[in-house]
Structures are given as C-alpha cells and as structure tokens.
Enzyme design. Structure first.
Site, PDB file in Angstrom:
ATOM      1  N   GLY A  63      -9.253  -3.170   4.044  1.00 33.74           N
ATOM      2  CA  GLY A  63      -8.877  -4.578   3.986  1.00 33.74           C
ATOM      3  C   GLY A  63      -8.743  -5.232   5.345  1.00 33.74           C
ATOM      4  N   GLU A  87     -11.105   7.326   2.972  1.00 34.50           N
ATOM      5  CA  GLU A  87     -10.771   5.927   3.278  1.00 34.50           C
ATOM      6  C   GLU A  87      -9.786   5.904   4.446  1.00 34.50           C
ATOM      7  OE1 GLU A  87     -11.489   3.149  -0.322  1.00 34.50           O
ATOM      8  OE2 GLU A  87      -9.428   3.860  -0.423  1.00 34.50           O
ATOM      9  N   LYS A 107      -8.136  -3.473  -7.338  1.00 31.17           N
ATOM     10  CA  LYS A 107      -6.723  -3.572  -6.930  1.00 31.17           C
ATOM     11  C   LYS A 107      -5.983  -4.552  -7.855  1.00 31.17           C
ATOM     12  CE  LYS A 107      -8.024  -1.962  -2.386  1.00 31.17           C
ATOM     13  NZ  LYS A 107      -7.782  -1.905  -0.961  1.00 31.17           N
ATOM     14  N   GLU A 121      -2.799   3.092  -0.600  1.00 28.40           N
ATOM     15  CA  GLU A 121      -1.795   2.073  -0.927  1.00 28.40           C
ATOM     16  C   GLU A 121      -0.717   2.674  -1.830  1.00 28.40           C
ATOM     17  OE1 GLU A 121      -4.544  -0.908  -2.272  1.00 28.40           O
ATOM     18  OE2 GLU A 121      -5.231  -1.169  -0.210  1.00 28.40           O
ATOM     19  N   SER A 155     -13.471  -1.549   4.063  1.00 31.56           N
ATOM     20  CA  SER A 155     -14.238  -2.725   4.519  1.00 31.56           C
ATOM     21  C   SER A 155     -15.751  -2.554   4.378  1.00 31.56           C
ATOM     22  CB  SER A 155     -13.851  -3.093   5.962  1.00 31.56           C
ATOM     23  OG  SER A 155     -12.480  -3.450   6.014  1.00 31.56           O
ATOM     24  N   HIS A 174      -4.703   6.889  -3.867  1.00 33.88           N
ATOM     25  CA  HIS A 174      -5.116   5.817  -2.948  1.00 33.88           C
ATOM     26  C   HIS A 174      -4.045   5.640  -1.866  1.00 33.88           C
ATOM     27  CE1 HIS A 174      -6.228   1.909  -1.365  1.00 33.88           C
ATOM     28  NE2 HIS A 174      -7.430   2.137  -1.874  1.00 33.88           N
ATOM     29  N   ASN A 234     -12.902  -0.904  -6.537  1.00 34.05           N
ATOM     30  CA  ASN A 234     -11.464  -0.875  -6.793  1.00 34.05           C
ATOM     31  C   ASN A 234     -10.970  -2.313  -6.705  1.00 34.05           C
ATOM     32  OD1 ASN A 234      -8.716  -0.576  -6.791  1.00 34.05           O
ATOM     33  ND2 ASN A 234      -8.600   0.614  -4.893  1.00 34.05           N
TER      34      ASN A 234
HETATM   35  P1  13P Z   1     -11.600  -2.834   1.207  1.00 34.22           P
HETATM   36  O1  13P Z   1     -13.060  -2.578   0.847  1.00 34.22           O
HETATM   37  O2  13P Z   1     -11.109  -4.167   0.749  1.00 34.22           O
HETATM   38  O3  13P Z   1     -11.340  -2.531   2.652  1.00 34.22           O
HETATM   39  O4  13P Z   1     -10.746  -1.763   0.370  1.00 34.22           O
HETATM   40  C1  13P Z   1     -11.111  -0.433   0.407  1.00 34.22           C
HETATM   41  C2  13P Z   1     -10.313   0.306  -0.586  1.00 34.22           C
HETATM   42  O5  13P Z   1      -9.127   0.509  -0.429  1.00 34.22           O
HETATM   43  C3  13P Z   1     -10.999   0.768  -1.814  1.00 34.22           C
HETATM   44  O6  13P Z   1     -10.192   1.642  -2.527  1.00 34.22           O
END
Ligand code: 13P
Length: 261
Positions: free
Chosen positions: A177, A171, A17, A101, A217, A99, A15
């Site tokens: 992150g 997740e 982002k 976010e 992560s 997601h 992803n």
């Molecule tokens: P990170 O691997 O940067 O923690 O992000 C995970 C994520 O949100 C994948 O959708």
C-alpha cells in the site's frame, strides 16, 4: 545446467481488504470475468467475508476462484465475529492466512498462522500464506532470517502430502500500500529464501511445486518485470485488484515457471 521439472501454473490473487460492499463486490467480480482473464493463469478474488458467497455465485461457471481474507483455526465455538474453515469450504476454495495486516493489527502470531494453515488444509481449502519483513528488519539485515522463521513456523508439523494445495506469498511490509515495490531482484531473492525455507519442512518435490507469489504495490506498470523473475509464480494484489482492467492487465503479465527437478 539446472534440470527443468514440471510447470508451476501462475496465480494472480486479488485481496480486496476492507473495500467493496456485497453489491459492488459482485459488480467488480462480473467486470473481471467480462474482461476475459487470460488462459493458463489462475485467478483468485478475495472479497470481504460478507461478500464471499455473492462473489462465488457471480463467478460460477468460470475458472475464477474465490477466497476469504482470514479465518479462525477452530471449526466452531463461541468466537464472536469469526468464521471457520468448514464454513468457508462450503462457498469458497481459497483463504489468505497470516497477512501482515492481521499479524500487525490483530496480533496474529506464527503459532496462530500454523493453526489456521492446518485448519485450512484439513477443510480442503487452498491457503495463501503470507510472509514478509518490515523495513526496519530489512535495514538491519534480518530479512532472510525472518522469512525463514515465518515459513518454518507456518509449516511446522505439516507433512508434504497435506501441503499439496499450499501457496506462499512474499509480501514485504514496506511495499504494501506504499507504492514502493521490491525490485525484481529483491523479490526473486526473498522468494528464493522462502523456497529454501520450505525445503526445511517439506520434501524437495513439495518445496519445488509450491507456488510463491509476490505482493506489495503490484500494478500493471511493474507486474511484467516482477512476474518474469525466476521463482515468482504470480502476484497477491491489493489496491490494483479493485479495478478490473488493472487486475486483468496484471494477470496477463504472469508467466509460467518451471520447477527445478
Ligand atoms: P497493495 O497491492 O495495495 O500494496 O497490497 C498488497 C497486499 O497486501 C495484498 O495482500
């Protein structure tokens, strides 16, 4: 002893982002293809929407699949800035839905996630539906109930046959992150809760064949242990998916899992 059923093919999805330009996205996709992804592991790249078409062109002729990070639940209409499942279906094969976010920053509710999931399935896309608890929910002992509720709400009214392409991603919000991963045991436990929740709405074979990824992560350093866990069928990778070598190293850590018959 547990009966062993067919294999769930591992899946590792990146992803990206809100990173990369259309040009650098194509370069990253090419670098990933050049790095010789391992056989037997599905790879999915989810660039920003503006780069989906270019990245899809860049991986033509390979087994790498391309997806979007979000979509609207309606096919078309006056929704400035949105893209729909039928639009995506012409260029991509996959879409991330729900997601954390999007849930936290854009007010996406369980009901919207359910509508998006239905639209993705109707358009023939492979949806990766994200669920996961915040740290305060986990600390209060509410992770299992929340994951169960998110899975049940996402799948409401969807029948087992239609859910065939579905992939779930667990997740934990506190691991996204942050550089903090769930322990392999925490990941396996939560994924077990998610699979049990799937069986509340889907029939047993459908719940067993649905792949469930871990995200939060994931890095080359921790992927092997996480992906070795029973029930962990792959990874949804954020930051580490922006480096071809790291993403491929994570993909090489993926191990096929058996369904329990
Ligand atoms: P990170 O691997 O940067 O923690 O992000 C995970 C994520 O949100 C994948 O959708």
């Amino acid at each position: 002893m547990r009966e062993i059923g067919p294999e769930r093919r591992p899946l590792v999805a990146g992803n990206w982002k809100m990173h990369t330009t259309p040009q650098s996205a194509v370069e990253l996709a090419r670098a990933i293809v050049r790095a010789e992804p391992p056989d037997g592991v599905g790879l999915v790249l989810c660039p920003p929407a503006i780069a989906v078409t270019d990245v899809a062109r860049a991986v033509v002729g390979t087994s790498v699949q391309v997806g979007a990070q979000n979509m609207h639940w309606l096919d078309s209409g006056a929704f400035t800035g949105e893209i729909s499942a039928p639009m995506l279906a012409g260029v991509a094969e996959v879409v991330i839905v729900g997601h954390s976010e999007r849930r936290a920053d854009f007010g996406e509710t369980d009901e919207m996630v359910n509508r998006k999931l239905r639209a993705a399935l109707a358009a023939g896309l492979m949806p990766i539906v994200c669920v996961g608890e915040t740290e305060s929910v986990r600390d209060a002992g509410g992770a299992r109930a929340l994951i169960t509720a998110q899975v049940e709400a996402a799948l409401a009214g969807i029948d087992s046959t239609d859910a065939e392409p579905l992939v779930l991603a667990y997740e934990p919000v506190w691991a996204i992150g942050t550089g903090r991963t769930a322990t392999p045991e925490q990941a396996a436990e939560a994924i077990g809760w998610a699979r049990e929740a799937l069986s509340h709405t889907l029939d047993a074979p459908a719940a067993q064949r649905t792949r469930i990824l871990y995200g939060g992560s994931v890095s080359p350093a921790n992927a092997r242990e996480l992906l070795a866990q029973d029930g962990v069928d792959g990874a949804l990778v954020g930051g580490a998916s922006l480096k071809a070598a790291d993403f491929i190293a994570i993909a090489r850590s993926a191990v096929p899992k058996q369904t329990s018959a």
